[in-house]
Write a protein that holds these residues in place. Structure first.
Motif, PDB file in Angstrom:
ATOM      1  N   UNK A  60       0.844  -1.187   0.000  1.00 59.08           N
ATOM      2  CA  UNK A  60       0.000   0.000   0.000  1.00 59.08           C
ATOM      3  C   UNK A  60       0.884   1.242   0.000  1.00 59.08           C
ATOM      4  N   UNK A  61       0.281   2.375  -0.260  1.00 62.48           N
ATOM      5  CA  UNK A  61       1.023   3.632  -0.300  1.00 62.48           C
ATOM      6  C   UNK A  61       1.695   3.891   1.048  1.00 62.48           C
ATOM      7  N   UNK A  62       2.943   4.386   1.048  1.00 59.68           N
ATOM      8  CA  UNK A  62       3.605   4.748   2.309  1.00 59.68           C
ATOM      9  C   UNK A  62       2.811   5.750   3.128  1.00 59.68           C
ATOM     10  N   UNK A  63       2.037   6.624   2.456  1.00 53.64           N
ATOM     11  CA  UNK A  63       1.241   7.614   3.182  1.00 53.64           C
ATOM     12  C   UNK A  63       0.119   6.963   3.987  1.00 53.64           C
ATOM     13  N   UNK A  64      -0.385   5.830   3.508  1.00 55.23           N
ATOM     14  CA  UNK A  64      -1.406   5.111   4.272  1.00 55.23           C
ATOM     15  C   UNK A  64      -0.817   4.611   5.583  1.00 55.23           C
ATOM     16  N   UNK A  65       0.415   4.093   5.516  1.00 55.29           N
ATOM     17  CA  UNK A  65       1.072   3.616   6.731  1.00 55.29           C
ATOM     18  C   UNK A  65       1.348   4.774   7.691  1.00 55.29           C
ATOM     19  N   UNK A  66       1.776   5.907   7.148  1.00 56.15           N
ATOM     20  CA  UNK A  66       2.027   7.073   8.004  1.00 56.15           C
ATOM     21  C   UNK A  66       0.742   7.543   8.689  1.00 56.15           C
ATOM     22  N   UNK A  95      -8.833  -5.633   5.804  1.00 57.51           N
ATOM     23  CA  UNK A  95      -9.984  -4.750   5.632  1.00 57.51           C
ATOM     24  C   UNK A  95      -9.992  -3.955   4.335  1.00 57.51           C
ATOM     25  N   UNK A  96      -8.836  -3.781   3.691  1.00 62.30           N
ATOM     26  CA  UNK A  96      -8.768  -2.943   2.496  1.00 62.30           C
ATOM     27  C   UNK A  96      -9.336  -3.699   1.301  1.00 62.30           C
ATOM     28  N   UNK A  97     -10.261  -3.112   0.534  1.00 62.68           N
ATOM     29  CA  UNK A  97     -10.854  -3.816  -0.609  1.00 62.68           C
ATOM     30  C   UNK A  97      -9.792  -4.237  -1.621  1.00 62.68           C
ATOM     31  N   UNK A  98      -9.944  -5.435  -2.172  1.00 60.46           N
ATOM     32  CA  UNK A  98      -8.987  -5.963  -3.141  1.00 60.46           C
ATOM     33  C   UNK A  98      -8.869  -5.042  -4.353  1.00 60.46           C
ATOM     34  N   UNK A  99      -9.999  -4.509  -4.806  1.00 56.25           N
ATOM     35  CA  UNK A  99      -9.963  -3.630  -5.976  1.00 56.25           C
ATOM     36  C   UNK A  99      -9.139  -2.382  -5.720  1.00 56.25           C
ATOM     37  N   UNK A 103      -5.676  -1.160  -7.603  1.00 58.36           N
ATOM     38  CA  UNK A 103      -5.582   0.189  -8.159  1.00 58.36           C
ATOM     39  C   UNK A 103      -4.362   0.919  -7.593  1.00 58.36           C
ATOM     40  N   UNK A 104      -4.120   0.757  -6.288  1.00 65.07           N
ATOM     41  CA  UNK A 104      -2.984   1.418  -5.653  1.00 65.07           C
ATOM     42  C   UNK A 104      -1.662   0.890  -6.200  1.00 65.07           C
ATOM     43  N   UNK A 105      -1.592  -0.417  -6.468  1.00 66.16           N
ATOM     44  CA  UNK A 105      -0.372  -1.007  -7.012  1.00 66.16           C
ATOM     45  C   UNK A 105      -0.097  -0.478  -8.421  1.00 66.16           C
ATOM     46  N   UNK A 106      -1.144  -0.344  -9.233  1.00 67.79           N
ATOM     47  CA  UNK A 106      -0.966   0.207 -10.583  1.00 67.79           C
ATOM     48  C   UNK A 106      -0.487   1.654 -10.524  1.00 67.79           C
ATOM     49  N   UNK A 107      -1.025   2.416  -9.562  1.00 65.31           N
ATOM     50  CA  UNK A 107      -0.608   3.809  -9.422  1.00 65.31           C
ATOM     51  C   UNK A 107       0.852   3.896  -9.000  1.00 65.31           C
ATOM     52  N   UNK A 108       1.289   3.035  -8.076  1.00 68.17           N
ATOM     53  CA  UNK A 108       2.687   3.041  -7.659  1.00 68.17           C
ATOM     54  C   UNK A 108       3.611   2.706  -8.818  1.00 68.17           C
TER      55      UNK A 108
END
Length: 394
Positions: A60-66, A95-99, A103-108
């Motif tokens: 997931x995005x590093x900002x989500x972890x922050x 808990x995070x939706x698979x979709x 999408x987040x992986x494609x953006x990264x």
């Protein structure tokens, strides 16, 4: 936050035995924390400075972890970074939706391609440098960190709309030069980029070419301290994520015209955020392009008429910021001559969004919701008075 585990599944306390078969008086081997043994806080620890996760390969995005780190329980929030990553990753995978994860992986991957190939012009822009970026008056107000101090550098020409000087000329010139350098690179490489949003086709997303960390600091260290005083009802004190982009207007760089309607560069809309920062970085021989506000609305009342006291038009001033509640309907009138370039930062609160997801009552920040509630109260009072009169006459 609502992430939690079934209480029945949690291990028993050491004093009464535990779920792994260890009897009283014996020490259980240390176990890594997981969602069965630790609960997230309901409210974030706002004075905690989260670790940086930019250097890690994450799902997931590093900002989500922050952002999520501020919700960690007291006995976990100061653990080593790898321990916190494992715990938060387990929560997110659960808990995070698979979709959304896909999408987040494609953006990264999209951003990795840009950042690994684009040659930066001004390296100083990519990390927060307050002395180089901000005006002295803004830095003094941030240092004082009081409502009175912020009001000393701001004006409020309309409820929920504040204007002030934030960036110095050097920052504005550096940012424009960096964006123009990025646009040249796009032309030379024929790289196709994502547009800032559905309403704007001439602009760039700043996070896409490496400014994510700097904008993250801008939101948390400089916008959130202001928002906690002036926008507390929409999560101003818990702003933790952003969407930052540059828009161009005029000189054949009009954001978007709709059909034959040439009245607006950008039509009436509300932003996908809680608080919006809009800064005019540069303008030349400008006429038109006013930012028009027409009152706060929730999605159910977006098309309702504006009241007279909700109408406000603002003409951008070079170098000045306008900070407003994102739920206020607004548009940009057509730029009739000259050009303008603006930095727009949508500031979001994860905690507030979770709150309104579960909201069943009316939205207090929606003027139409408030009017309808007040009308119902007036009708109820009037009905009660009529009933009392009827009883007196019997």
């Amino acid at each position: 936050m609502t992430f939690d585990c079934d209480p029945a599944q949690r291990p028993l306390d050491a004093e009464s035995g535990n779920a792994n078969g260890y009897s009283n008086g014996h020490t259980e081997p240390a176990a890594l924390p997981n969602c069965l043994t630790h609960r997230l806080r309901l409210n974030p620890k706002t004075d905690h400075e989260p670790d940086n996760y930019e250097d890690l390969e994450l799902d997931f995005s590093p900002l989500i972890f922050r952002s999520l780190e501020r919700y960690l329980p007291p006995n976990l929030i100061n653990q080593e970074r790898n321990v916190k990553v494992d715990f938060m990753r387990e929560i997110l995978l659960r808990y995070y939706p698979e979709s959304e994860r896909i999408r987040a992986e494609k953006l990264r991957e999209y951003r990795r391609k840009i950042i690994s190939n684009y040659q930066r012009l001004h390296e100083d822009l990519y990390s927060m440098n307050a002395e180089k970026f901000f005006t002295p008056s803004f830095l003094r107000a941030i240092s004082e960190n009081t409502e009175q101090g912020f009001r000393g550098i701001m004006s409020e020409p309309h409820p929920g709309v504040f204007t002030f000087q934030i960036f110095n000329q050097q920052f504005c010139e550096m940012m424009i030069a960096e964006v123009e350098n990025f646009e040249r690179w796009l032309t030379e490489t024929k790289f196709r980029i994502m547009k800032p949003n559905k309403l704007s086709k001439h602009g760039v997303v700043l996070d896409d070419f490496g400014l994510e960390s700097m904008l993250d600091r801008l939101v948390k260290d400089y916008i959130r301290p202001i928002a906690k005083f002036f926008f507390p009802d929409v999560g101003g004190a818990t702003l933790d994520t952003h969407h930052g982009f540059i828009l161009r207007f005029g000189d054949n760089k009009v954001a978007l015209h709709f059909g034959d309607n040439k009245e607006f560069d950008v039509p009436f809309h509300v932003d996908d955020s809680e608080v919006t920062l809009n800064v005019c970085l540069g303008s030349r021989f400008l006429s038109g392009g006013e930012l028009c506000f027409r009152g706060s609305r929730c999605k159910d009342h977006f098309d309702s008429d504006a009241q007279l006291d909700e109408v406000f038009d603002y003409q951008h001033v070079l170098g000045n910021a306008i900070l407003h509640r994102s739920s206020i309907r607004h548009c940009a009138r057509a730029t009739t001559s000259g050009s303008r370039i603006n930095l727009v930062l949508w500031c979001r609160s994860t905690a507030f969004r979770q709150l309104i997801t579960n909201q069943t009552d009316f939205a207090d920040w929606c003027a139409e919701c408030r009017r309808k509630k007040e009308e119902r109260q007036r009708q109820a009072i009037a009905a009660a008075k009529l009933e009392l009169l009827r009883k007196d006459q019997e």
